[in-house]
Design an enzyme around this catalytic site. Sequence first.
Site, PDB file in Angstrom:
ATOM      1  N   CYS A 183       6.783   5.340   8.289  1.00 30.05           N
ATOM      2  CA  CYS A 183       6.482   6.005   9.542  1.00 30.05           C
ATOM      3  C   CYS A 183       5.377   6.791   9.983  1.00 30.05           C
ATOM      4  CB  CYS A 183       7.895   6.786   9.936  1.00 30.05           C
ATOM      5  SG  CYS A 183       9.371   5.958   9.648  1.00 30.05           S
ATOM      6  N   ARG A 200      -0.335   2.471   8.459  1.00 25.63           N
ATOM      7  CA  ARG A 200       0.794   2.892   7.731  1.00 25.63           C
ATOM      8  C   ARG A 200       1.863   1.679   7.751  1.00 25.63           C
ATOM      9  NH1 ARG A 200       0.942   8.295   6.374  1.00 25.63           N
ATOM     10  NH2 ARG A 200       3.040   8.595   6.239  1.00 25.63           N
ATOM     11  N   TRP A 233       8.885   2.483  10.740  1.00 23.56           N
ATOM     12  CA  TRP A 233       9.005   1.497   9.748  1.00 23.56           C
ATOM     13  C   TRP A 233      10.546   1.312   9.356  1.00 23.56           C
ATOM     14  CZ3 TRP A 233       9.788   0.413   4.372  1.00 23.56           C
ATOM     15  CH2 TRP A 233       9.228  -0.514   3.892  1.00 23.56           C
ATOM     16  N   ASN A 274       9.944  11.237   9.571  1.00 25.03           N
ATOM     17  CA  ASN A 274       9.715  10.047   8.346  1.00 25.03           C
ATOM     18  C   ASN A 274      10.215  10.431   7.264  1.00 25.03           C
ATOM     19  OD1 ASN A 274       8.347   8.537   6.614  1.00 25.03           O
ATOM     20  ND2 ASN A 274       6.505   9.821   6.492  1.00 25.03           N
ATOM     21  N   GLY A 275      11.159   9.539   6.543  1.00 27.44           N
ATOM     22  CA  GLY A 275      11.717  10.058   5.196  1.00 27.44           C
ATOM     23  C   GLY A 275      13.233   9.136   5.443  1.00 27.44           C
ATOM     24  N   GLU A 296      -4.333  -7.816 -10.051  1.00 26.28           N
ATOM     25  CA  GLU A 296      -4.759  -7.492  -8.733  1.00 26.28           C
ATOM     26  C   GLU A 296      -5.114  -8.601  -7.670  1.00 26.28           C
ATOM     27  OE1 GLU A 296      -4.142  -5.266  -6.895  1.00 26.28           O
ATOM     28  OE2 GLU A 296      -5.746  -4.806  -5.679  1.00 26.28           O
ATOM     29  N   LYS A 337      -3.491  -9.260  -4.252  1.00 29.35           N
ATOM     30  CA  LYS A 337      -4.206  -9.301  -2.948  1.00 29.35           C
ATOM     31  C   LYS A 337      -4.074 -10.441  -2.198  1.00 29.35           C
ATOM     32  CE  LYS A 337      -5.054  -6.073  -2.598  1.00 29.35           C
ATOM     33  NZ  LYS A 337      -4.959  -4.797  -2.889  1.00 29.35           N
ATOM     34  N   GLU A 374      -0.288 -10.772  -0.937  1.00 24.08           N
ATOM     35  CA  GLU A 374       0.041  -9.774   0.262  1.00 24.08           C
ATOM     36  C   GLU A 374      -0.663  -9.961   1.395  1.00 24.08           C
ATOM     37  OE1 GLU A 374      -2.494  -6.052  -1.384  1.00 24.08           O
ATOM     38  OE2 GLU A 374      -0.885  -5.447  -0.062  1.00 24.08           O
ATOM     39  N   HIS A 394       3.740 -21.940 -22.873  1.00 18.60           N
ATOM     40  CA  HIS A 394       4.927 -21.532 -23.205  1.00 18.60           C
ATOM     41  C   HIS A 394       5.948 -21.686 -21.887  1.00 18.60           C
ATOM     42  CE1 HIS A 394       3.462 -20.323 -27.029  1.00 18.60           C
ATOM     43  NE2 HIS A 394       2.508 -19.657 -26.444  1.00 18.60           N
ATOM     44  N   LYS A 445       1.514   1.233   4.359  1.00 16.71           N
ATOM     45  CA  LYS A 445       0.410   1.670   3.606  1.00 16.71           C
ATOM     46  C   LYS A 445       0.881   2.607   2.776  1.00 16.71           C
ATOM     47  CE  LYS A 445      -4.127   2.050   2.533  1.00 16.71           C
ATOM     48  NZ  LYS A 445      -4.613   1.137   1.752  1.00 16.71           N
TER      49      LYS A 445
HETATM   50  C1  F6R Z   1      -1.604  -3.323  -2.211  1.00 16.19           C
HETATM   51  C2  F6R Z   1      -1.339  -1.602  -2.221  1.00 16.19           C
HETATM   52  C3  F6R Z   1      -0.155  -1.138  -2.599  1.00 16.19           C
HETATM   53  C4  F6R Z   1      -0.316   0.257  -3.233  1.00 16.19           C
HETATM   54  C5  F6R Z   1       0.831   0.973  -3.524  1.00 16.19           C
HETATM   55  C6  F6R Z   1       0.751   2.279  -4.301  1.00 16.19           C
HETATM   56  O1  F6R Z   1      -2.705  -3.491  -1.647  1.00 16.19           O
HETATM   57  O2  F6R Z   1      -2.152  -1.286  -1.633  1.00 16.19           O
HETATM   58  O3  F6R Z   1       0.401  -1.960  -3.815  1.00 16.19           O
HETATM   59  O4  F6R Z   1      -1.349   0.232  -4.177  1.00 16.19           O
HETATM   60  O5  F6R Z   1       1.763   0.939  -2.669  1.00 16.19           O
HETATM   61  O6  F6R Z   1       0.170   3.110  -3.148  1.00 16.19           O
HETATM   62  P1  F6R Z   1      -0.708   4.412  -3.601  1.00 16.19           P
HETATM   63  O7  F6R Z   1      -1.971   3.898  -4.299  1.00 16.19           O
HETATM   64  O8  F6R Z   1      -0.909   5.203  -2.108  1.00 16.19           O
HETATM   65  O9  F6R Z   1       0.348   5.376  -4.289  1.00 16.19           O
END
Ligand code: F6R
Length: 606
Positions: free
Chosen positions: A2, A27, A75, A99-100, A479, A483, A486, A502, A601
Site C-alpha cells: 500500500c 509499490r 494492495w 499500510n500494514g 536471478e 527476472k 516475474e 538427476h 515493490k
Molecule cells: C524482484 C524483487 C524482489 C525483491 C524482494 C526484496 O525483482 O525486486 O524479489 O528483491 O522483495 O525486496 P527488498 O530488497 O526491498 O528487501
Amino acid sequence: MCGIVGYVGREDCVDILVDGLQKLEYRGYDSAGIAVIQNNQIVVKKTKGRLSDLTEKMKEEGRPKGFCGIGHTRWATHGEPSDINSHPHGNKRISIVHNGIIENYREIKEFLIAQGYGFESETDTETVAKLLDYYYEGDPVQTIINVIKEVRGAYALGIVFRDFPDKVFAVRKDSPLIVGTSENGNFIASDVPAILKYTRDYYLLEQNEIATLSADGVKFCDMYKNEIKKEIQTADWDLDAAEKGGYEHFMLKEINEQPTAIRTTISPRIVDGMPYLEESGMTKEMLKNYRRIFIVACGTAMHAGLVGKYVIEKMARVEVTVDIASEFRYRDPLIQKEDLVILISQSGETADTLAALKLAKERGATTMSVVNVKGSSIARESDIVVYTHAGPEISVASTKAYAVQLSIMYLLAFELAYAKGVISEEECRRLTKELENIPEKIEEILVLKERCQFIASRLVSSESLLYIGRGLDYALSMEGSLKLKEISYIHSESYAAGELKHGTISLITEDMPVIAVATQSDLFEKTLSNIKEVKARGAKVTMICREGTEDDKSVANHLVVLPNMDDVMMPMLALVPMQYIAYYTAVLKGCDVDKPRNLAKSVTVE
Ligand code: F6R
C-alpha cells in the site's frame, strides 16, 4: 504494498494526492482512494482498479475540493480488491488510510460489534477506523494514543478528523511513513518519490510517534504526549531520478543506470586503491574476527547474497550461510554473538528481512545491512549500515539495486580476504581495480540489446524455460530466472547444470528452451557437456559466455559474448543480458513490465 500520501497546506490537495499516489504506483496496488475535507465535511472517493479509474470516477461523481486530505493505493491483504475494501475507511467524522496488517483485528471487531458498530468491508483497517471513532472525545492525539495501545501488528496510518479540518494526523509502527515539509504545506508519504515534486525536506517518523500536520508546520509527540524535536532530513534523490526520462519503461532506464549506480556506490568505499568499508563502522579488525557470516534477504536481494557467498568463501575462506528471510526467522538458526548477520534490502522495509534482523540482534550477533533507502527501518535498526547508492528504483523488478548489492558483496569479500591475509595487498588492489572497471564494461554490454531482443523473440512463445549454470553462474542464473518469470509470466527455473541428469533433464524437449550461463573458465568444459546433453534432447540453447570461448560457440543456437574479466567478476557483466532478455520478452508479450501482476515493490507485510 500500500501507498499513503497526505497533504495539508495552501494548495488544492486533490492534485497533490493523486500525483503523490502516482509516484507510489510502483509499490503495486489494486485500488485507490482519497478523503478530502471540503466545507468541513469528509468527502471520500475510492475505487477498485487503477488511479485512472479513480480520476474517471471523480469526473463522473464530482471532484472534491479542499486543502487537507489523505490518499491511498491498496494492495489487497484482508479482503479482495473491491470498492468497499478500498481505503480510506471510516465514517462522517473520521477517515483513515493504512499500510500494514493489524493482527488482532478480529478481537477488536468483535468488541466493536458488541458496542453497536456495523462493518461494511472485510478489511482490518476498518476496525482501526471504528476504534478511533469509539475513543474519540474531541482530542485526536489522545484518541490515536488510545488506539495504538490496543492494536497489535504493523501500521502506518494517515488520519483526518472532520472536527479538525485543517490537520492531518499520522502514526507508524513497523510500516514506513515519512513527513515532508515545505513552505506551501506539509505531507505524509510512504516513500520519498511521492513528495519530491514539492520538497526534499522530510522527517523520519519513529515507532509510535504521532505527527500533527497543519499548513504552517508539523508537531511530533510520543505516546505520553511529550513533544519531540526532530531533525530534518534532505533527500539526495532528485525528481528526474523518479521519472522515466524518455525510456519506455522504468526497468529499461534502471538497467541503463547501472554503470552510474555502481560508480556512485563503490567510489566512496575505495580509498587509495583499496576497499574501505570503515566509514560504515565496520573495521577490518571486526571483520576478520567473526566466526561465521549469515546473509539474509528476500528475492533478488537474496540472490545478491548467493553471489556474495560464492565470492566471500572463495576469496576470504570464511563460511557464509545464505538464508531466505521468511525461512530464517522461523528456523531457530544457530546464530551466536561471534557471528555477523548481513541483511540485504533495496527498500529497507521488507517485513521478513526486518524480522530476521531483530532475531539476529536478540541473539547478540552483529547486524550489518546493505540498504538502498536512507533512513528505512532495516537501516535504522541494524548496528552497521552500508548504503547502496542506486537512487530510487521504481520498476518492481529489481535491476540496478541488485547490481549495487553485488558490488558491495565484492568490496566486502576483497576487504575480508585482505584482512585475513588470504590475499596480498597487491592482489587486493588488482581486484579492486577490476571492480572499478565494471561500469565501463557494463556500458559496452548495454549495446548488446538488439541481440537480447532477438533472443527474446525466440523465447516469447515458450511456456517454460530453464536457466542452467555452475558455481557463480548458477548463483547468478537464479536471478535471471526470477527476472524472467516475474515480468514475462513464463515459467522458469534455475538449475545447477550438473544436477540436471538427476531428474530435471526429463523435462527437456524442443519446447523447453535453455539459457546456459557459462562464464566461469574452470567450469566451462563441464557446463559445455551439460549444454550438449540438453541440445541432444532438442532444447534450443542460448549461451551467455565470455570472449575466448568462441571456438565452442557452435554448441549453442544463440550466443551472448561478454568481455573478458576475472572469473569472479563475471556475474557483474552477465547480469545485463539476463535483465535485457527478461525485459524484451515481457515487452514482446505485452506485459505490464514495471508493474507485474500480483507483485508489490516493497513487501512490508509478512
Ligand atoms: C524482484 C524483487 C524482489 C525483491 C524482494 C526484496 O525483482 O525486486 O524479489 O528483491 O522483495 O525486496 P527488498 O530488497 O526491498 O528487501
